[in-house]
Scaffold this motif. Structure first.
Motif, mmCIF file in Angstrom:
data_model
loop_
_atom_site.group_PDB
_atom_site.id
_atom_site.type_symbol
_atom_site.label_atom_id
_atom_site.label_comp_id
_atom_site.label_asym_id
_atom_site.label_seq_id
_atom_site.Cartn_x
_atom_site.Cartn_y
_atom_site.Cartn_z
ATOM 1 N N ALA A 1 0.838 -1.207 0.000
ATOM 2 C CA ALA A 1 0.000 0.000 0.000
ATOM 3 C C ALA A 1 0.867 1.249 0.000
ATOM 4 O O ALA A 1 0.580 2.223 -0.700
ATOM 5 C CB ALA A 1 -0.922 -0.006 1.215
ATOM 6 N N PHE A 2 1.941 1.220 0.759
ATOM 7 C CA PHE A 2 2.856 2.362 0.808
ATOM 8 C C PHE A 2 3.516 2.576 -0.554
ATOM 9 O O PHE A 2 3.720 3.710 -0.977
ATOM 10 C CB PHE A 2 3.917 2.131 1.889
ATOM 11 N N ASN A 3 3.810 1.486 -1.257
ATOM 12 C CA ASN A 3 4.398 1.582 -2.596
ATOM 13 C C ASN A 3 3.460 2.322 -3.545
ATOM 14 O O ASN A 3 3.901 3.117 -4.362
ATOM 15 C CB ASN A 3 4.724 0.194 -3.135
ATOM 16 N N LYS A 4 2.162 2.052 -3.430
ATOM 17 C CA LYS A 4 1.197 2.749 -4.287
ATOM 18 C C LYS A 4 1.186 4.242 -3.988
ATOM 19 O O LYS A 4 1.096 5.064 -4.900
ATOM 20 C CB LYS A 4 -0.199 2.161 -4.112
ATOM 21 N N ILE A 5 1.268 4.600 -2.713
ATOM 22 C CA ILE A 5 1.298 6.012 -2.340
ATOM 23 C C ILE A 5 2.543 6.677 -2.891
ATOM 24 O O ILE A 5 2.480 7.748 -3.509
ATOM 25 C CB ILE A 5 1.235 6.169 -0.802
ATOM 26 N N VAL A 6 3.694 6.042 -2.676
ATOM 27 C CA VAL A 6 4.954 6.616 -3.150
ATOM 28 C C VAL A 6 4.960 6.705 -4.670
ATOM 29 O O VAL A 6 5.381 7.721 -5.238
ATOM 30 C CB VAL A 6 6.152 5.791 -2.628
ATOM 31 N N SER A 7 4.478 5.665 -5.343
ATOM 32 C CA SER A 7 4.425 5.690 -6.811
ATOM 33 C C SER A 7 3.554 6.832 -7.305
ATOM 34 O O SER A 7 3.904 7.524 -8.269
ATOM 35 C CB SER A 7 3.881 4.368 -7.349
ATOM 36 N N SER A 8 2.437 7.060 -6.650
ATOM 37 C CA SER A 8 1.555 8.151 -7.045
ATOM 38 C C SER A 8 2.220 9.504 -6.816
ATOM 39 O O SER A 8 2.138 10.391 -7.661
ATOM 40 C CB SER A 8 0.243 8.075 -6.265
ATOM 41 N N VAL A 9 2.877 9.669 -5.687
ATOM 42 C CA VAL A 9 3.568 10.934 -5.405
ATOM 43 C C VAL A 9 4.637 11.187 -6.454
ATOM 44 O O VAL A 9 4.769 12.293 -6.984
ATOM 45 C CB VAL A 9 4.177 10.922 -3.983
ATOM 46 N N ALA B 1 4.947 9.753 -9.604
ATOM 47 C CA ALA B 1 4.426 9.877 -10.971
ATOM 48 C C ALA B 1 3.547 11.106 -11.156
ATOM 49 O O ALA B 1 3.605 11.753 -12.208
ATOM 50 C CB ALA B 1 3.646 8.616 -11.333
ATOM 51 N N ASP B 2 2.733 11.444 -10.156
ATOM 52 C CA ASP B 2 1.735 12.491 -10.329
ATOM 53 C C ASP B 2 2.175 13.868 -9.849
ATOM 54 O O ASP B 2 1.579 14.869 -10.241
ATOM 55 C CB ASP B 2 0.436 12.106 -9.611
ATOM 56 N N ILE B 3 3.180 13.931 -9.000
ATOM 57 C CA ILE B 3 3.598 15.227 -8.459
ATOM 58 C C ILE B 3 5.044 15.557 -8.830
ATOM 59 O O ILE B 3 5.326 16.612 -9.398
ATOM 60 C CB ILE B 3 3.419 15.250 -6.923
ATOM 61 N N ILE B 4 5.951 14.650 -8.514
ATOM 62 C CA ILE B 4 7.373 14.979 -8.643
ATOM 63 C C ILE B 4 7.864 14.897 -10.084
ATOM 64 O O ILE B 4 8.571 15.800 -10.550
ATOM 65 C CB ILE B 4 8.208 14.084 -7.704
ATOM 66 N N MET B 5 7.500 13.837 -10.812
ATOM 67 C CA MET B 5 7.984 13.716 -12.194
ATOM 68 C C MET B 5 7.483 14.849 -13.094
ATOM 69 O O MET B 5 8.254 15.341 -13.921
ATOM 70 C CB MET B 5 7.631 12.349 -12.779
ATOM 71 N N PRO B 6 6.238 15.323 -12.956
ATOM 72 C CA PRO B 6 5.848 16.493 -13.754
ATOM 73 C C PRO B 6 6.682 17.740 -13.431
ATOM 74 O O PRO B 6 7.015 18.514 -14.332
ATOM 75 C CB PRO B 6 4.373 16.704 -13.392
ATOM 76 N N ILE B 7 7.029 17.904 -12.162
ATOM 77 C CA ILE B 7 7.883 19.039 -11.792
ATOM 78 C C ILE B 7 9.259 18.884 -12.427
ATOM 79 O O ILE B 7 9.823 19.845 -12.966
ATOM 80 C CB ILE B 7 7.991 19.150 -10.249
#
Length: 142
Positions: free
Chosen positions: A28-36, A38-44
């Motif tokens: 579950a933590f992996n899904k949270i980290v992956s979302s952070v 992919a969705d927040i840091i990589m676009p920046i």
């Protein structure tokens, strides 16, 4: 029957239950980290690097040049997709940093919960007190 009894005892040990819980929570933590990531840091990072899509960076080993990675794969060319490696390294660093922050916060809460040790005032030991009592009794009896 002893085999199944031993197996059940093995499964019910606290270590196995803790490990299973850690695996589920880790997933579950992996899904949270992956979302952070992919969705927040990589676009920046994409904005910082001028919109470079690392997943499309490759080197064709057959000597030909291709417009996109899909075109190279369609032509069945051997390619080194170094962009995927760069993206994986960036992902790893971000995940490691994120986990570092979580563990650091956890350690701070753990040390904050520990009560400070109360040191008792230093005084004479039991033997010293008994010696003093003995000496006082000798003085009175003399």
């Amino acid at each position: 029957m002893a085999f199944f009894k031993d197996f059940k005892a093995f499964l019910m040990k606290g270590d196995i239950i803790a490990l299973a819980t850690a695996v589920v929570v880790g997933g579950a933590f992996n899904k949270i980290v992956s979302s952070v990531v992919a969705d927040i840091i990589m676009p920046i990072i994409g904005v910082i690097t001028g919109g470079i899509d690392f997943s499309q960076k490759f080197i064709s080993l057959d000597g030909n040049e291709y417009e996109t990675l899909d075109a190279a794969k369609e032509a069945e060319a051997a390619v080194l997709t170094y962009g995927n490696v760069i993206q994986a390294i960036i992902y790893f660093v971000i995940v490691a940093f994120f986990i570092f922050l979580v563990l650091r916060a956890y350690e701070r809460t753990k040390t904050a919960k520990e009560a400070p040790k109360v040191t008792e005032p230093k005084g004479p030991s039991q033997e010293q007190l008994l010696t003093e009592i003995r000496d006082e009794l000798r003085k009175k009896n003399s």
